[in-house]
Design an enzyme around this catalytic site. Structure first.
Site, short mmCIF file in Angstrom:
data_model
loop_
_atom_site.label_atom_id
_atom_site.label_comp_id
_atom_site.label_asym_id
_atom_site.label_seq_id
_atom_site.Cartn_x
_atom_site.Cartn_y
_atom_site.Cartn_z
N GLY A 16 0.58 -1.38 -0.09
CA GLY A 16 0.17 0.01 -0.20
C GLY A 16 0.68 1.39 0.06
O GLY A 16 0.21 2.42 0.63
N GLY B 267 -0.19 4.90 -0.61
CA GLY B 267 -1.62 5.20 -0.06
C GLY B 267 -1.46 6.59 0.66
O GLY B 267 0.56 7.13 0.76
N GLN B 268 -2.18 6.97 1.29
CA GLN B 268 -1.82 8.48 2.68
C GLN B 268 -0.29 8.60 3.27
O GLN B 268 0.57 8.99 3.14
CB GLN B 268 -3.02 8.36 3.07
CG GLN B 268 -2.75 10.16 3.56
CD GLN B 268 -3.64 10.57 4.98
OE1 GLN B 268 -4.70 9.73 5.07
NE2 GLN B 268 -3.55 11.26 5.58
N ILE C 47 -2.67 -7.69 -2.65
CA ILE C 47 -2.30 -8.21 -1.21
C ILE C 47 -3.07 -9.62 -1.08
O ILE C 47 -2.81 -10.46 -0.34
CB ILE C 47 -2.29 -7.34 -0.66
CG1 ILE C 47 -1.29 -7.73 1.09
CG2 ILE C 47 -3.86 -6.69 0.07
CD1 ILE C 47 -0.25 -7.85 0.47
N LYS D 133 -10.50 -4.55 11.87
CA LYS D 133 -9.01 -3.84 12.42
C LYS D 133 -9.01 -5.14 13.84
O LYS D 133 -8.22 -5.18 14.00
CB LYS D 133 -9.56 -2.64 13.04
CG LYS D 133 -9.02 -1.39 11.71
CD LYS D 133 -7.60 -1.95 10.97
CE LYS D 133 -7.32 -1.01 10.17
NZ LYS D 133 -6.23 -1.56 9.41
N TYR E 227 -15.24 -2.04 8.14
CA TYR E 227 -13.86 -1.45 8.55
C TYR E 227 -13.40 -2.11 10.25
O TYR E 227 -12.54 -2.72 10.57
CB TYR E 227 -13.33 -0.53 8.31
CG TYR E 227 -12.47 0.35 8.80
CD1 TYR E 227 -11.42 0.25 7.70
CD2 TYR E 227 -11.98 1.19 9.82
CE1 TYR E 227 -9.48 0.59 7.61
CE2 TYR E 227 -10.79 1.51 9.80
CZ TYR E 227 -9.89 1.82 9.07
OH TYR E 227 -8.25 2.84 8.84
P1 NAD Z 1 -4.61 4.97 1.23
O1 NAD Z 1 -6.33 3.86 1.34
O2 NAD Z 1 -4.19 5.57 1.10
O3 NAD Z 1 -3.40 3.84 0.96
C1 NAD Z 1 -3.81 2.17 0.92
C2 NAD Z 1 -3.48 1.62 -0.29
O4 NAD Z 1 -3.81 -0.07 -0.12
C3 NAD Z 1 -3.84 2.78 -1.33
O5 NAD Z 1 -2.68 3.16 -2.62
C4 NAD Z 1 -4.22 1.43 -2.24
O6 NAD Z 1 -4.00 1.55 -3.41
C5 NAD Z 1 -3.70 0.12 -1.83
N1 NAD Z 1 -4.66 -0.62 -1.95
C6 NAD Z 1 -5.99 -1.53 -1.95
N2 NAD Z 1 -6.00 -2.48 -2.67
C7 NAD Z 1 -5.12 -3.70 -2.55
C8 NAD Z 1 -4.64 -4.75 -2.93
N3 NAD Z 1 -5.85 -5.22 -3.19
N4 NAD Z 1 -3.96 -5.42 -3.11
C9 NAD Z 1 -2.82 -4.64 -2.58
N5 NAD Z 1 -2.75 -2.73 -2.66
C10 NAD Z 1 -4.71 -2.81 -2.43
O7 NAD Z 1 -4.72 4.27 2.94
P2 NAD Z 1 -3.79 4.34 3.86
O8 NAD Z 1 -4.27 6.19 4.79
O9 NAD Z 1 -2.61 5.08 4.11
O10 NAD Z 1 -3.91 3.75 5.55
C11 NAD Z 1 -3.46 2.40 5.58
C12 NAD Z 1 -2.70 1.57 6.61
O11 NAD Z 1 -3.36 2.55 7.49
C13 NAD Z 1 -4.74 1.17 6.39
O12 NAD Z 1 -5.19 -0.51 7.15
C14 NAD Z 1 -5.65 1.65 7.47
O13 NAD Z 1 -7.19 1.00 7.45
C15 NAD Z 1 -4.27 2.02 8.64
N6 NAD Z 1 -4.76 3.16 8.89
C16 NAD Z 1 -4.73 4.72 8.62
C17 NAD Z 1 -4.81 5.91 9.32
C18 NAD Z 1 -5.39 7.39 8.30
O14 NAD Z 1 -5.90 8.05 8.90
N7 NAD Z 1 -4.57 7.77 7.29
C19 NAD Z 1 -5.79 5.80 10.30
C20 NAD Z 1 -5.74 4.66 11.02
C21 NAD Z 1 -5.76 3.64 10.15
C1 AKB Z 2 -10.94 6.57 8.68
O1 AKB Z 2 -11.16 7.51 9.21
O2 AKB Z 2 -11.08 5.75 8.13
C2 AKB Z 2 -9.15 6.54 8.18
C3 AKB Z 2 -9.28 5.86 9.84
C4 AKB Z 2 -9.72 6.74 11.11
O3 AKB Z 2 -8.52 3.93 10.52
N1 AKB Z 2 -8.96 7.32 8.58
#
Ligand code: NAD
Ligand code: AKB
Length: 322
Positions: free
Chosen positions: A8, A11-12, A54, A146, A142
């Site tokens: 991933g 992603g962000q 993945i 988790k 979601y």
């Molecule tokens: P994001 O959506 O920006 O990035 C996730 C990436 O996963 C994307 O680039 C997407 O292309 C990739 N993806 C989706 N399906 C896929 C697949 N089948 N195979 C491979 N890659 C795939 O998410 P993020 O914000 O970078 O978050 C990453 C992780 O952190 C996630 O598990 C999310 O739940 C967790 N998280 C994020 C936040 C947040 O605020 N950003 C908060 C809590 C937890």
């Molecule tokens: C979402 O809002 O889904 C994420 C998180 C807090 O897990 N940014």
């Protein structure tokens, strides 16, 4: 950690964690994996990059073996709002993906970082000072993935001694890559609205308090946890971590200090509001502080100032676009 794989990575979080880990461990030692990412963030092209769904176990094993990976930061996943719109996809990506990562870690002796979330809590969880160990009965897909993920990571640690470690991230705020469809996305979008149009329409209602964190703190937390002495960790999956807690009107007021003509309206999205209402107001992250020295550096005013500065700089550079 010597050879690191990031799933991933476009992603962000991944787009910035890739850069941070490459600076620390060397560009050639951090393999970024993207999915459906043709021309993703520039950060991906500063070192090795591979395509990976993945859910495809054999491709994942081949990558781990080819690059002699010893640590996996598993960031591929579906976020809360998108997950609620497509729960079957969310279960498939979040659970098949994690199971594949844990299995390859068991076979190839890798450590695993798992990003859990405030989404792992639910309506029956204490909302204030949410303890490290408490009731976790989320009602969103979601959240279910988790909680299952946290338990699965603990299972692999206890049964197979796979070195799994995780954080319950709050909403993350950053300016490099836009968020991927979560409930806390408003806290990023509000900056784009404020800087570009001087107005923003918020999809959560006034008074919706949630834990939040600036990306720099989140990256430091993930890296510090993975580098921590395992003897100090009595908790593994997953640690509460937070840096600030605010409602939409609080961040609006903070932005208005720098952009006085900024205005905000509300148009509540019931799906995301229901999810947000079931998440904590503020977590207790004392175990993370005690066990591996967690300490945030960015509060609401410092984060707001930096977001405004960085996005304004970018808009100037891009000729008024964001
Ligand atoms: P994001 O959506 O920006 O990035 C996730 C990436 O996963 C994307 O680039 C997407 O292309 C990739 N993806 C989706 N399906 C896929 C697949 N089948 N195979 C491979 N890659 C795939 O998410 P993020 O914000 O970078 O978050 C990453 C992780 O952190 C996630 O598990 C999310 O739940 C967790 N998280 C994020 C936040 C947040 O605020 N950003 C908060 C809590 C937890
Ligand atoms: C979402 O809002 O889904 C994420 C998180 C807090 O897990 N940014």
């Amino acid at each position: 950690m010597t050879k690191i794989l990031i799933t991933g990575a476009a992603g962000q979080i991944g787009s910035e964690l890739t850069v941070a880990l490459r600076q620390r461990y060397g560009a050639g030692n951090v393999i970024a994996c993207g999915h459906k990412t043709k021309l993703g963030p520039k950060s991906l092209y500063t070192g090795p990059f591979v395509y990976l769904d993945i859910r495809n176990f054999s491709t994942l094993v081949n990558i781990v073996k080819r690059y002699k990976i010893d640590t996996i930061f598993h960031l591929a996943g579906i976020l809360s709002a998108v997950a609620e719109q497509n729960p079957q996809l969310a279960w498939d990506v979040n659970m098949t993906g994690l199971t594949n990562v844990l299995e390859v870690a068991r076979v190839c002796h890798c450590a695993v970082f798992f990003p859990s979330s405030i989404g792992a809590f639910g309506p029956s969880t204490p909302l204030d000072n949410t303890p490290q160990l408490t009731i976790q009965r989320p009602q969103s897909m979601y959240g279910i993935t988790k909680v299952a993920g946290e338990l699965l990571c603990d299972y692999y640690w206890q049964k197979y001694a796979v070195d799994t470690r995780g954080l319950r991230f709050p909403g993350l705020i950053s300016y490099e890559t836009r968020p991927g469809g979560g409930t806390t996305d408003y806290a990023v979008e509000i900056f784009y609205g404020a800087i570009k149009d001087k107005k923003y329409c918020c999809f959560l209602k006034q008074g919706t308090r949630l834990d939040m964190m600036y990306m720099q703190d989140a990256l430091r937390a993930a890296i510090t946890l993975m580098e921590a002495d395992p003897a100090r960790l009595t908790t593994r999956n997953a640690f509460n971590v937070t840096a600030m807690s605010f409602a939409p009107e609080d961040i609006f007021a903070e932005i208005k200090k720098s952009i006085p003509d900024f205005t905000m309206t509300y148009e509540v999205d019931l799906l995301r509001q229901a999810i947000a209402d079931s998440w904590p107001n503020k977590m207790d992250d004392s175990e993370a502080r005690k066990q591996w020295g967690w300490q945030p550096e960015y509060d609401l005013p410092i984060m707001t100032r930096e977001m405004i500065d960085k996005l304004s700089e970018r808009m100037q550079h891009e000729g008024g676009k964001l």
